[in-house]
Design a protein around this motif. Structure first.
Motif, short mmCIF file in Angstrom:
data_model
loop_
_atom_site.label_atom_id
_atom_site.label_comp_id
_atom_site.label_asym_id
_atom_site.label_seq_id
_atom_site.Cartn_x
_atom_site.Cartn_y
_atom_site.Cartn_z
N SER A 102 -81.42 -35.03 -33.69
CA SER A 102 -80.41 -34.89 -34.74
C SER A 102 -80.96 -34.10 -35.92
N PHE A 116 -71.91 -33.83 -33.73
CA PHE A 116 -72.93 -34.20 -32.75
C PHE A 116 -73.96 -35.13 -33.37
N LEU A 125 -80.89 -30.53 -35.12
CA LEU A 125 -79.54 -29.99 -35.25
C LEU A 125 -79.24 -29.65 -36.71
N MET A 141 -78.33 -26.07 -38.49
CA MET A 141 -77.16 -25.84 -39.34
C MET A 141 -77.57 -25.19 -40.65
N ASP A 193 -71.00 -26.82 -37.68
CA ASP A 193 -70.33 -27.17 -36.42
C ASP A 193 -70.94 -28.39 -35.75
N TYR A 194 -72.22 -28.65 -36.02
CA TYR A 194 -72.90 -29.70 -35.25
C TYR A 194 -72.86 -31.07 -35.91
#
Lengths: 210, 134, 88
Positions: free
Chosen positions: C45, C63, C48, C52, C59-60
């Motif tokens: 995470s 997630f 991610l 970003m 966008d993530y």
């Protein structure tokens, strides 16, 4: 302990012995915080806080609450926004300090780290406050809850970096300090009065000497 | 101002990643499972807070803040529960080596309950588990 | 400057992942392994989030939320499984 509310105690023992499987449904008045949370989750996931989306969120939240009922959470009916805020700020500070303490232990002490399991009997009687204290303790590095005895509100905690009896007492004091703060934020009137009485006029200061 | 914010983002990101690194180091160096739990779950609370703040500042938009707050709140709500479940399972099943404990005030209680379970009716374990998972 | 920061963060995350993998391989009990995999999910995470920041998009985010929830469900499931073994 004579100060504890016997009605709550009986209720709890009834809960524990109840094997009928029938749950009391929560009323809408008791459930509004859960509903508000669900609506917030819905709107945040869509990243859209427009009225139309919020209304649809209300519908979805109601459907979820009806389909998957939870046992009611009994709120104390008292909340002090200022102490909540103070609790939050203090909590963030604790997380900062203790994160670096655990980091130091991991890097410099390593295999020689000793720890201990301590039992702390809380003053409170409400499930909500026991849960809140347990949550806060688990989130603050250095301690986490292994087990709970619901009848006597006893938390069994695993504490890191315990090497002597004084360390254990220090840990116990810390737990009771957190409990004091949580009660001041969301505890019931009776408990708040008891804490005020115990801590004297320096309420709100760090320490809370007895 | 932009420069200042960029530096702030950089500091937040590096500290946040440092928290992950500390979790990794803690996993390797701590002696037993219960101690490792401290390293594994806790620095992440702070790490996520820092990283999410960095993301929000860097994107310069308020619209992502609720979602980031939700992600962090989710972490706050779930991390203690899973930590408690893993810790309890480890403690009860003797998966955890207890050599590094200075003192253990729970052992006696667990021992009494286990003995009771062996002797008495099966109602005791059900009641006990209901008590402790709350 | 962003490049340097990304490199530093990436190296730290990589080292952390290696530490987790060692613990997964070595871990004396299943709970140790779950714990290490939990940390790895969190590292993913964080990675991610780094991506970003580097590419300036959001966008993530979903997630990341999903990853938090997944880690929770996974570790709770395994610990339930471990505690049930005791009664069997």
């Amino acid at each position: 302990m004579p100060t504890k509310n016997m009605k709550h105690r009986d209720q709890r023992i009834d809960d524990a012995l109840d094997t009928s499987g029938v749950r009391h449904r929560a009323t809408l008045k008791q459930e509004w915080p859960l509903l508000a949370l669900l609506i917030f989750v819905w709107a945040a996931l869509w990243q859209d806080f427009s009225p139309a989306n919020l209304i649809f969120g209300v519908i979805v939240a109601l459907i979820i609450v009806t389909l998957f009922p939870l046992p009611p959470v009994v709120l104390s009916g008292r909340i002090n926004i200022w102490f909540c805020f103070e609790l939050f700020i203090w909590f963030i500070g604790q997380v900062f300090a203790a994160s670096f303490q655990v980091a130091g232990l991991a890097i410099f002490r390593g295999k020689k780290t000793r720890s201990g399991v301590i039992a702390v009997e809380l003053r409170t009687d409400s499930d909500l406050i026991v849960t809140a204290v347990g949550h806060a303790l688990t989130l603050i590095p250095g301690s986490f809850v292994i087990d709970v005895d619901r009848r006597s509100s006893t938390l069994y905690l695993h504490y890191i970096n315990i090497e002597s009896q004084t360390d254990m007492e220090r840990a116990r004091e810390a737990v009771r300090d957190i409990e004091r703060r949580v009660i001041m934020a969301i505890g019931s009137h009776d408990e708040f009065e008891a804490i005020k009485h115990e801590c004297g006029p320096i309420l709100g200061r760090v320490g809370g000497k007895k | 101002m932009d420069m200042f914010l960029d530096v702030l983002v950089a500091v937040l990101l590096i500290t946040g990643c440092l928290m992950s690194l500390i979790a990794g180091i803690g996993l390797l160096t701590f002696p037993d499972m219960l101690t490792r739990m401290h390293a594994a779950t806790k620095p992440q609370v702070l790490g996520f807070l820092l990283i999410f703040t960095a993301v929000a500042i860097h994107l310069r938009s308020w619209s992502v803040v609720p979602l980031l707050f939700l992600a962090w709140g989710m972490q706050l709500l779930t991390a203690p529960v899973s930590a408690h479940m893993i810790g309890r399972a480890g403690y009860r099943t003797k998966h955890a080596v207890k050599g590094s404990l200075y003192d253990d005030e729970l052992r006696q209680v667990v021992d009494t309950v286990t003995k009771k379970q062996a002797v008495e009716t099966p109602e005791v374990p059900a009641e006990q588990s209901k008590d402790s998972t709350s | 400057m962003m490049n340097i920061v990304m490199w530093v963060c990436g190296v730290m995350l990589g080292l952390a992942t290696v530490a987790c993998l060692i613990r997964v391989a070595k871990g004396p009990s299943i709970l140790d392994r779950v714990l290490a995999l939990d940390v790895m999910l969190i590292i993913i995470s964080v990675a991610l989030c780094l991506e970003m920041v580097y590419n300036r998009h959001s966008d993530y985010l979903l997630f990341v939320v999903v990853a938090c929830t997944l880690g929770f469900i996974g570790s709770v499931t395994v610990s339930r499984y471990v505690s049930d073994q005791r009664n069997a």
